[in-house]
Design a protein around this motif. Structure first.
Motif, PDB file in Angstrom:
ATOM      1  N   GLN A 147       0.832  -1.192   0.000  1.00 22.34           N
ATOM      2  CA  GLN A 147       0.000   0.000   0.000  1.00 22.34           C
ATOM      3  C   GLN A 147       0.874   1.252   0.000  1.00 22.34           C
ATOM      4  OE1 GLN A 147      -3.495  -0.479  -0.135  1.00 22.34           O
ATOM      5  NE2 GLN A 147      -2.731  -2.578  -0.377  1.00 22.34           N
ATOM      6  N   VAL A 148       0.287   2.352  -0.422  1.00 23.26           N
ATOM      7  CA  VAL A 148       0.992   3.633  -0.415  1.00 23.26           C
ATOM      8  C   VAL A 148       0.789   4.286   0.942  1.00 23.26           C
ATOM      9  CG1 VAL A 148       1.167   5.912  -1.453  1.00 23.26           C
ATOM     10  CG2 VAL A 148       0.667   3.914  -2.892  1.00 23.26           C
ATOM     11  N   GLY A 149       1.862   4.380   1.717  1.00 19.26           N
ATOM     12  CA  GLY A 149       1.783   5.015   3.018  1.00 19.26           C
ATOM     13  C   GLY A 149       1.240   4.079   4.081  1.00 19.26           C
ATOM     14  N   PRO A 150       1.156   4.569   5.325  1.00 21.31           N
ATOM     15  CA  PRO A 150       0.680   3.743   6.434  1.00 21.31           C
ATOM     16  C   PRO A 150      -0.801   3.415   6.292  1.00 21.31           C
ATOM     17  CG  PRO A 150       0.961   6.013   7.154  1.00 21.31           C
ATOM     18  CD  PRO A 150       1.514   5.934   5.763  1.00 21.31           C
ATOM     19  N   THR A 151      -1.218   2.353   6.943  1.00 18.82           N
ATOM     20  CA  THR A 151      -2.616   1.932   6.952  1.00 18.82           C
ATOM     21  C   THR A 151      -3.228   2.287   8.295  1.00 18.82           C
ATOM     22  OG1 THR A 151      -2.173   0.103   5.442  1.00 18.82           O
ATOM     23  CG2 THR A 151      -4.196  -0.025   6.747  1.00 18.82           C
ATOM     24  N   ARG A 152      -4.258   3.124   8.275  1.00 21.71           N
ATOM     25  CA  ARG A 152      -4.945   3.485   9.522  1.00 21.71           C
ATOM     26  C   ARG A 152      -6.011   2.431   9.800  1.00 21.71           C
ATOM     27  NH1 ARG A 152      -8.948   7.346  11.532  1.00 21.71           N
ATOM     28  NH2 ARG A 152      -9.661   7.717   9.397  1.00 21.71           N
ATOM     29  N   GLY A 153      -5.927   1.815  10.961  1.00 18.38           N
ATOM     30  CA  GLY A 153      -6.903   0.787  11.277  1.00 18.38           C
ATOM     31  C   GLY A 153      -6.460  -0.036  12.461  1.00 18.38           C
ATOM     32  N   VAL A 154      -7.046  -1.237  12.578  1.00 13.59           N
ATOM     33  CA  VAL A 154      -6.785  -2.086  13.729  1.00 13.59           C
ATOM     34  C   VAL A 154      -6.673  -3.535  13.289  1.00 13.59           C
ATOM     35  CG1 VAL A 154      -9.281  -2.186  14.231  1.00 13.59           C
ATOM     36  CG2 VAL A 154      -7.624  -2.828  16.006  1.00 13.59           C
ATOM     37  N   LEU A 155      -5.678  -4.215  13.833  1.00 11.21           N
ATOM     38  CA  LEU A 155      -5.573  -5.664  13.706  1.00 11.21           C
ATOM     39  C   LEU A 155      -6.378  -6.214  14.876  1.00 11.21           C
ATOM     40  CD1 LEU A 155      -4.385  -8.594  14.007  1.00 11.21           C
ATOM     41  CD2 LEU A 155      -4.110  -7.573  11.741  1.00 11.21           C
ATOM     42  N   HIS A 156      -7.584  -6.718  14.586  1.00 12.97           N
ATOM     43  CA  HIS A 156      -8.494  -7.077  15.669  1.00 12.97           C
ATOM     44  C   HIS A 156      -8.203  -8.479  16.195  1.00 12.97           C
ATOM     45  CE1 HIS A 156     -11.925  -9.922  15.405  1.00 12.97           C
ATOM     46  NE2 HIS A 156     -11.631  -9.983  14.125  1.00 12.97           N
ATOM     47  N   SER A 157      -8.527  -8.678  17.478  1.00 13.03           N
ATOM     48  CA  SER A 157      -8.351  -9.969  18.154  1.00 13.03           C
ATOM     49  C   SER A 157      -6.978 -10.558  17.837  1.00 13.03           C
ATOM     50  CB  SER A 157      -9.462 -10.943  17.748  1.00 13.03           C
ATOM     51  OG  SER A 157      -9.437 -12.093  18.565  1.00 13.03           O
ATOM     52  N   PHE A 158      -5.949  -9.798  18.168  1.00 11.09           N
ATOM     53  CA  PHE A 158      -4.582 -10.173  17.815  1.00 11.09           C
ATOM     54  C   PHE A 158      -4.183 -11.494  18.469  1.00 11.09           C
ATOM     55  CE2 PHE A 158       0.005 -10.156  18.457  1.00 11.09           C
ATOM     56  CZ  PHE A 158       0.441  -9.893  17.170  1.00 11.09           C
ATOM     57  N   THR A 159      -3.519 -12.367  17.690  1.00 13.60           N
ATOM     58  CA  THR A 159      -3.060 -13.657  18.215  1.00 13.60           C
ATOM     59  C   THR A 159      -1.628 -13.987  17.785  1.00 13.60           C
ATOM     60  OG1 THR A 159      -4.002 -14.830  16.308  1.00 13.60           O
ATOM     61  CG2 THR A 159      -5.389 -14.640  18.275  1.00 13.60           C
ATOM     62  N   GLY A 160      -0.932 -13.020  17.206  1.00 14.91           N
ATOM     63  CA  GLY A 160       0.383 -13.306  16.648  1.00 14.91           C
ATOM     64  C   GLY A 160       1.511 -13.137  17.646  1.00 14.91           C
ATOM     65  N   THR A 161       2.726 -13.085  17.109  1.00 11.10           N
ATOM     66  CA  THR A 161       3.940 -12.940  17.910  1.00 11.10           C
ATOM     67  C   THR A 161       4.290 -11.461  18.070  1.00 11.10           C
ATOM     68  OG1 THR A 161       5.411 -12.958  16.003  1.00 11.10           O
ATOM     69  CG2 THR A 161       4.772 -15.105  16.919  1.00 11.10           C
ATOM     70  N   TRP A 162       5.314 -11.199  18.889  1.00 14.28           N
ATOM     71  CA  TRP A 162       5.788  -9.829  19.034  1.00 14.28           C
ATOM     72  C   TRP A 162       6.369  -9.310  17.716  1.00 14.28           C
ATOM     73  CZ3 TRP A 162       5.126  -5.390  20.699  1.00 14.28           C
ATOM     74  CH2 TRP A 162       6.126  -4.438  20.799  1.00 14.28           C
ATOM     75  N   ASP A 163       7.017 -10.166  16.960  1.00 17.23           N
ATOM     76  CA  ASP A 163       7.524  -9.744  15.653  1.00 17.23           C
ATOM     77  C   ASP A 163       6.379  -9.315  14.744  1.00 17.23           C
ATOM     78  OD1 ASP A 163      10.162 -10.154  16.317  1.00 17.23           O
ATOM     79  OD2 ASP A 163      10.306 -12.121  15.346  1.00 17.23           O
ATOM     80  N   HIS A 164       5.291 -10.080  14.756  1.00 20.90           N
ATOM     81  CA  HIS A 164       4.119  -9.686  13.966  1.00 20.90           C
ATOM     82  C   HIS A 164       3.567  -8.347  14.455  1.00 20.90           C
ATOM     83  CE1 HIS A 164       3.417 -14.260  13.312  1.00 20.90           C
ATOM     84  NE2 HIS A 164       4.094 -13.759  12.284  1.00 20.90           N
ATOM     85  N   ALA A 165       3.434  -8.214  15.766  1.00 24.07           N
ATOM     86  CA  ALA A 165       2.891  -6.977  16.323  1.00 24.07           C
ATOM     87  C   ALA A 165       3.749  -5.782  15.916  1.00 24.07           C
ATOM     88  CB  ALA A 165       2.800  -7.077  17.840  1.00 24.07           C
ATOM     89  N   GLN A 166       5.062  -5.923  15.989  1.00 25.40           N
ATOM     90  CA  GLN A 166       5.949  -4.826  15.594  1.00 25.40           C
ATOM     91  C   GLN A 166       5.748  -4.452  14.123  1.00 25.40           C
ATOM     92  OE1 GLN A 166       9.627  -6.813  17.191  1.00 25.40           O
ATOM     93  NE2 GLN A 166      10.080  -4.761  17.919  1.00 25.40           N
ATOM     94  N   ALA A 167       5.566  -5.463  13.286  1.00 24.38           N
ATOM     95  CA  ALA A 167       5.348  -5.184  11.860  1.00 24.38           C
ATOM     96  C   ALA A 167       4.026  -4.448  11.654  1.00 24.38           C
ATOM     97  CB  ALA A 167       5.358  -6.490  11.065  1.00 24.38           C
TER      98      ALA A 167
END
Length: 278
Positions: A147-167
């Protein structure tokens, strides 16, 4: 008796039959301190229903979208029906969209196509996007990086790793936690650790009602009132008070979804002559 701290349930499927009668569900939410709820659609039809719920109930706003697991079943007119809803004043977000490799209800290329459509629509309307991710973190990160530029929004019901969260954080998203952080399973300790590390100004809480009911109600239909249990556990994990956690997550949700002090989208026109969540 003091009022509980104000909380926002950033993701609930209020049209679910398990939440009926909705008036009683919303009364319990208000008593638990829930001042606003984002009612999330997963098909064109239930997106229509959640807009109707948001129109009726003050303190409820709508997100409209077609879930990746529902994309294959979408009719030829469903995307057009969705486009017919997005300008409604009750709509404050686009989604639930995203990718899902856990279930194979929709071919993955079709999921990716619908995800791109939602991302483009959210960008065109300057609305946040609500993202579903199941066993597809790397795929979503790669698609968002295009995508062009940052994405404004939310990763809902997060279940990933800290590496995923940082990304996801680097891509511009907020990260939301649901009832899973309250479960007693030791294999969820890594998720609880992630929940302590997400910056406080990018953190949200949700129920994903009627799913993921927190401990001690696990296995029973979830409801917005129980976001207070998830928030309390999250505050405990982070070593802060529930009041501090509630202030931060409520302010984050208000900013992300453009909610006013009454839990309505700040672009809503007029008033609702119905019961308020307060």
């Amino acid at each position: 008796m003091s009022r509980p701290p104000a909380l926002i349930d950033s993701h609930a499927h209020l049209d679910a039959p398990a939440l009926a009668p909705l008036s009683e569900t919303l009364d319990r939410a208000a008593a638990a301190g829930v001042t606003a709820i984002i009612a999330v659609g997963t098909t064109a039809e239930d997106s229509r229903r959640v807009v109707g719920i948001a129109r009726r109930w003050a303190g409820v706003s709508a997100a409209v979208g077609i879930h990746p697991n529902e994309a294959a079943a979408a009719g030829p007119d469903d995307w057009g029906r969705l486009l017919g809803l997005v300008e409604e004043p009750e709509v404050v977000a686009i989604g639930e969209t995203g990718l899902d490799r856990y279930r194979d209800h929709t071919p993955f290329p079709t999921q990716q196509d619908f995800f791109d459509r939602h991302l483009a629509l959210a960008r065109d309307l300057a609305l946040p996007v609500v993202i579903h991710c199941r066993d597809s973190q790397a795929d979503i990160i790669a698609q968002l990086e295009r995508q062009v530029g940052p994405t404004r929004g939310v990763l809902h019901s997060f279940t990933g790793t800290w590496d995923h969260a940082q990304a996801f954080l680097a891509l511009g998203l907020h990260v939301s936690f649901a009832g899973m952080i309250t479960f007693t399973n030791k294999n969820l300790d890594a998720l609880r650790d992630v929940a302590t590390r997400v910056p406080l100004d990018r953190l949200l809480v949700e129920t994903d009602s009627p799913y993921l009911s927190p401990h001690p109600f696990r296995g029973k239909p979830n409801e917005p009132a129980r976001v207070a249990l998830t928030a309390a556990r999250l505050a405990e994990l982070r070593g802060i008070t529930l009041d501090e956690l509630a202030r931060a997550t409520t302010e984050n949700a208000r900013k992300l979804f453009g909610l006013d002090g009454n839990g309505r989208g700040d672009h809503h026109k007029g008033t609702k002559d119905t019961k308020e969540i307060q």
